[in-house]
Scaffold this active site. Structure first.
Site, PDB file in Angstrom:
ATOM      1  N   LYS A 145       7.789-157.321 105.215  1.00  0.00           N
ATOM      2  CA  LYS A 145       6.940-157.430 106.405  1.00  0.00           C
ATOM      3  C   LYS A 145       5.492-157.744 106.063  1.00  0.00           C
ATOM      4  CE  LYS A 145       7.874-153.330 107.808  1.00  0.00           C
ATOM      5  NZ  LYS A 145       8.762-152.950 106.717  1.00  0.00           N
TER       6      LYS A 145
ATOM      7  N   ARG B 283       5.871-147.513 115.854  1.00  0.00           N
ATOM      8  CA  ARG B 283       6.942-146.956 115.018  1.00  0.00           C
ATOM      9  C   ARG B 283       7.938-146.125 115.814  1.00  0.00           C
ATOM     10  NH1 ARG B 283       6.470-147.370 109.592  1.00  0.00           N
ATOM     11  NH2 ARG B 283       4.431-147.714 108.718  1.00  0.00           N
TER      12      ARG B 283
ATOM     13  N   ARG C  54      10.498-153.309  92.645  1.00  0.00           N
ATOM     14  CA  ARG C  54       9.059-153.228  92.914  1.00  0.00           C
ATOM     15  C   ARG C  54       8.482-151.939  92.338  1.00  0.00           C
ATOM     16  NH1 ARG C  54       7.313-154.127  98.976  1.00  0.00           N
ATOM     17  NH2 ARG C  54       7.783-151.928  99.229  1.00  0.00           N
TER      18      ARG C  54
ATOM     19  N   ARG D 253       5.967-146.945  89.845  1.00  0.00           N
ATOM     20  CA  ARG D 253       6.056-145.897  90.865  1.00  0.00           C
ATOM     21  C   ARG D 253       7.343-145.098  90.654  1.00  0.00           C
ATOM     22  NH1 ARG D 253       4.652-148.626  96.558  1.00  0.00           N
ATOM     23  NH2 ARG D 253       5.369-146.578  97.189  1.00  0.00           N
TER      24      ARG D 253
ATOM     25  N   ARG E  36      14.188-143.271 103.280  1.00  0.00           N
ATOM     26  CA  ARG E  36      13.243-144.069 104.068  1.00  0.00           C
ATOM     27  C   ARG E  36      13.985-145.027 104.984  1.00  0.00           C
ATOM     28  NH1 ARG E  36       9.647-146.704  99.777  1.00  0.00           N
ATOM     29  NH2 ARG E  36       8.927-147.936 101.532  1.00  0.00           N
TER      30      ARG E  36
END
Length: 189
Positions: A14, A89, A128, A134, A145
């Site tokens: 996005k 959201r 990613r 991360r 998520r």
């Protein structure tokens, strides 16, 4: 007009696509994260309020987010259109966005829904996370998520589908391929 919303699951691209499409259309890409960061760095009243929640490890409440979005959409560069990313959201935020746009004498023109299979998104996000170092983005966290996205966003998609605003776009492929599909969904090629 180009008053747009882009939604999709985590990892669908996005943010990357919002920036490309907004640039192509000459409108600002407006993300809630960007609004938060700007208000916090400029130490606005809303920024200080949001920072107090973030520093305590809490989500910024809808009321604060809504006020930030209202302020941002009222700025001059958004009068000719915008591309919202990360807002609304939930259904309460949809109602608030409707109210904000009504006050501005505007309405959404299109909702771009990026789609992708969960397994592909998990692999993309794990990649990613590895690139960015991360360690908190584990498969379990990513799948959670995705569940939260489905629970909170499915009703939003349904609301906008009832209004005939949703354009479903395959979010898999190269950045350029997905951008071309998004532009085609907007009637531009």
């Amino acid at each position: 007009m180009n008053r747009l919303l882009i939604i999709g699951p985590p990892g669908a691209g996005k943010g990357t696509q919002a920036a490309r499409i907004a640039e192509e259309l000459g409108i600002p890409a407006i993300s809630t994260g960007g609004i938060f960061r700007k208000n916090i760095s400029e130490q606005t009243e809303l920024g200080r309020e949001a920072k107090s929640y973030i520093d305590a490890g809490n989500l910024v409440p809808d009321e604060v987010t809504n006020r930030m979005v209202r302020d941002r959409l009222g700025q001059d560069d958004a009068r000719g259109g915008f591309l919202l990313d990360g807002y609304p959201r939930n259904t309460a935020q949809v109602q608030e966005l409707d109210a904000i746009l009504e006050e501005l004498g505007q309405s959404l023109d299109r909702v771009l829904l990026l789609t992708a299979e969960d397994d592909e998104l998990v692999q993309r996000l794990l990649g990613r996370a590895a690139e960015q170092g991360r360690s908190d983005d584990t498969e379990e966290v990513i799948r959670h998520r995705l569940e939260v996205y489905r629970a909170e966003t499915a009703p939003i998609i349904g609301l906008y589908e009832q209004r005939g605003l949703v354009a479903r776009v395959d979010g898999l492929g190269t950045v350029q391929e997905v951008a071309e599909r998004l532009l085609a969904a907007l009637g531009r090629s």
